[in-house]
Design an enzyme around this catalytic site. Sequence first.
Site, PDB file in Angstrom:
ATOM      1  N   GLU A  44      -2.717  -6.292 -13.046  1.00 23.20           N
ATOM      2  CA  GLU A  44      -4.117  -6.246 -12.601  1.00 23.20           C
ATOM      3  C   GLU A  44      -5.029  -5.732 -13.707  1.00 23.20           C
ATOM      4  OE1 GLU A  44      -4.940  -3.522  -9.313  1.00 23.20           O
ATOM      5  OE2 GLU A  44      -6.766  -4.652  -8.873  1.00 23.20           O
TER       6      GLU A  44
ATOM      7  N   ARG B 264       2.962  -6.585 -10.075  1.00 20.16           N
ATOM      8  CA  ARG B 264       1.544  -6.989 -10.018  1.00 20.16           C
ATOM      9  C   ARG B 264       0.965  -6.657 -11.389  1.00 20.16           C
ATOM     10  NH1 ARG B 264       0.412  -4.888  -5.710  1.00 20.16           N
ATOM     11  NH2 ARG B 264      -0.513  -2.870  -6.203  1.00 20.16           N
TER      12      ARG B 264
ATOM     13  N   ASP C  32      -9.480  -0.292 -11.749  1.00 18.08           N
ATOM     14  CA  ASP C  32      -8.392  -0.687 -10.837  1.00 18.08           C
ATOM     15  C   ASP C  32      -7.361  -1.464 -11.661  1.00 18.08           C
ATOM     16  OD1 ASP C  32      -6.867  -1.460  -8.677  1.00 18.08           O
ATOM     17  OD2 ASP C  32      -8.389  -2.747  -7.767  1.00 18.08           O
TER      18      ASP C  32
ATOM     19  N   ASP D 121      -0.245   1.149  -9.633  1.00 14.31           N
ATOM     20  CA  ASP D 121      -1.598   0.646  -9.400  1.00 14.31           C
ATOM     21  C   ASP D 121      -2.476   1.881  -9.312  1.00 14.31           C
ATOM     22  OD1 ASP D 121      -3.983  -0.365  -8.455  1.00 14.31           O
ATOM     23  OD2 ASP D 121      -3.074  -1.673  -6.950  1.00 14.31           O
TER      24      ASP D 121
ATOM     25  N   HIS E 251     -10.905  -9.081  -6.276  1.00 14.60           N
ATOM     26  CA  HIS E 251     -12.026  -8.648  -5.441  1.00 14.60           C
ATOM     27  C   HIS E 251     -13.114  -8.128  -6.357  1.00 14.60           C
ATOM     28  CE1 HIS E 251     -10.463  -4.599  -6.302  1.00 14.60           C
ATOM     29  NE2 HIS E 251      -9.271  -5.091  -6.037  1.00 14.60           N
TER      30      HIS E 251
ATOM     31  N   TYR F 216       6.380 -10.288  -4.935  1.00 12.45           N
ATOM     32  CA  TYR F 216       7.107  -9.214  -4.232  1.00 12.45           C
ATOM     33  C   TYR F 216       8.276  -9.851  -3.495  1.00 12.45           C
ATOM     34  CZ  TYR F 216       2.379  -7.752  -5.186  1.00 12.45           C
ATOM     35  OH  TYR F 216       1.186  -7.535  -5.827  1.00 12.45           O
TER      36      TYR F 216
ATOM     37  N   HIS G 172       0.829  -1.209   0.000  1.00 18.18           N
ATOM     38  CA  HIS G 172       0.000   0.000   0.000  1.00 18.18           C
ATOM     39  C   HIS G 172       0.863   1.258   0.000  1.00 18.18           C
ATOM     40  CE1 HIS G 172      -3.569  -2.472   1.763  1.00 18.18           C
ATOM     41  NE2 HIS G 172      -3.442  -2.611   0.470  1.00 18.18           N
TER      42      HIS G 172
ATOM     43  N   HIS H 232     -13.068  -1.850  -3.711  1.00 16.18           N
ATOM     44  CA  HIS H 232     -13.328  -3.165  -3.115  1.00 16.18           C
ATOM     45  C   HIS H 232     -14.840  -3.183  -2.906  1.00 16.18           C
ATOM     46  CE1 HIS H 232      -8.940  -3.068  -1.483  1.00 16.18           C
ATOM     47  NE2 HIS H 232      -8.999  -3.364  -2.745  1.00 16.18           N
TER      48      HIS H 232
ATOM     49  N   HIS I 101      -1.276 -11.644  -1.110  1.00 17.13           N
ATOM     50  CA  HIS I 101      -2.657 -11.137  -1.198  1.00 17.13           C
ATOM     51  C   HIS I 101      -3.504 -12.044  -2.081  1.00 17.13           C
ATOM     52  CE1 HIS I 101      -1.960  -9.393  -5.211  1.00 17.13           C
ATOM     53  NE2 HIS I 101      -0.845  -8.856  -4.768  1.00 17.13           N
TER      54      HIS I 101
ATOM     55  N   GLU J  71      -5.564 -10.025 -10.335  1.00 18.70           N
ATOM     56  CA  GLU J  71      -4.348  -9.281 -10.022  1.00 18.70           C
ATOM     57  C   GLU J  71      -3.283 -10.088  -9.279  1.00 18.70           C
ATOM     58  OE1 GLU J  71      -4.804  -6.305  -6.865  1.00 18.70           O
ATOM     59  OE2 GLU J  71      -6.976  -6.595  -6.967  1.00 18.70           O
TER      60      GLU J  71
HETATM   61  N1  GLY Z   1      -5.838  -0.838  -5.777  1.00 21.14           N
HETATM   62  C1  GLY Z   1      -6.354  -1.644  -4.766  1.00 21.14           C
HETATM   63  C2  GLY Z   1      -6.357  -3.061  -5.131  1.00 21.14           C
HETATM   64  O1  GLY Z   1      -5.734  -3.442  -6.106  1.00 21.14           O
HETATM   65  O2  GLY Z   1      -7.005  -3.855  -4.525  1.00 21.14           O
HETATM   66 MN    MN Z   2      -7.451  -4.449  -6.990  1.00 21.18          MN
HETATM   67 MN    MN Z   3      -5.195  -2.155  -7.714  1.00 21.77          MN
END
Ligand code: GLY
Ligand code: MN
Ligand code: MN
Length: 441
Positions: free
Chosen positions: A408, A406, A264, A253, A347, A389, A236, A354, A343, A385
Amino acid sequence: MHPYSERRARLIERMGSGVAVIATAPEHLRNRDTHYGYRHDSYFYYLTGFSEPEAVLVLIAGDAPRSILFCREKNEEREIWDGWRHGPDAAREQFGFDEAHCYAELDAKLAELIANQPRLHYVIGEDAAWDNRMMAALNAVRAQSRAGKFAPSELLDIRQPLDDMRLIKDAHELDIMRRAAEISARAHRRAMQATRPGAFEYEIEAELLYEFRRSGSEAPAYGSIVAGGANACVLHYVSNNAPLRDGDLLLIDAGCELGGYASDVTRAWPVNGCYSAAQRDLYQLVLAAQDAAFAAVRPGARFIDYHDAAVRVLAQGFVDLNMLAGSADSVIEQGTYKRFYMHRTGHWLGMDVHDAGEYRPRPGSAGAGEQDWRALEAGMVLTVEPGCYVRPADGVPEAFWNIGIRIEDDVVVTADGCDIYTSATPKTIVEVEAVMREARG
Ligand code: GLY
Ligand code: MN
Ligand code: MN
């Protein structure tokens, strides 16, 4: 029928009986007398399309269904300072409510509206001030018991039926989400082309914001992550203030909000325009994990299936690249892959990044008991996504240290698979390097 009126009618149908009270978001002070940019409440907006602050929707179910809006009154003095307001009459007309009243009348009218209703539905427990207001309304009705009024005896959380509705997007929503995704794709391409050694992360963030705003987006849907080198391993990361170094990757991101809907998107590209051998190995691995995940997104599959598919590919890759000992099976069983992939693979996505919606079936609901995770249905929108890391550590090949990747994308579940809304965002190594070369001439 207007999509918002149609949603109100559907919610009233689901309520069965009683009254629902749904308020928009309060305004928030940023410092002294300056406010944060106003953002409506997603539930309220979903049912109204109305984005002014100080507004409340009341829905009455039963034999004589009604939808009633409370909103700010017309006020010439305030409109000179703060801008135009609909006022109740224009709002009723334009947004198709049965009635509309001034917000100032809310408390007095609430007691009348909830009196003699069997159930009161509202968003319980999210905002203490609002909870107090609802309790005060209930007490105001109870105070009239000698006049034959009774207060609702059941309190229900309106989020449950609303979350289920919001999970399956209608055509109006899908159209906006596709456009939001396209803007974010353009923004990532622009950011790729502005990237060069020595630039600061915030300079690249500015390119994203430029593309969002010039395309009509209200704002980023969430705090943009613009993370060079090791910063990409901070999931984050939001400081966005470091210089970009030759030889590092830049992970971004970022997604715009358009018409109240989020996109996203994440990509990771080389600051100097050319992926190194180690970066290529990990990038191809994450890409392969994403492809495996896409193949698992279709109606009837469980929400967790595409995560499991991505984890299987990543686990095998971590073993093959000598990042973890053992087999893919043992790495999955023992959960050691979480050292590099901690992670979930996605989502729900919608008005909130989210988004609303349960991930597991509720006890007692259709399908509960047989299914541990919710089954995907056409019209659901979700992110895919996977990532990787690598923090410096003994036993991990040094060439991979401080690489964070990542990838996504935003997808809608279709009748027979999924459709990728963000597919215009450059993604393969060949594509990304070509887009970056184009900018250098
Ligand atoms: N940008 C927030 C996520 O990828 O969940
Ligand atoms: Mn996301
Ligand atoms: Mn994201």
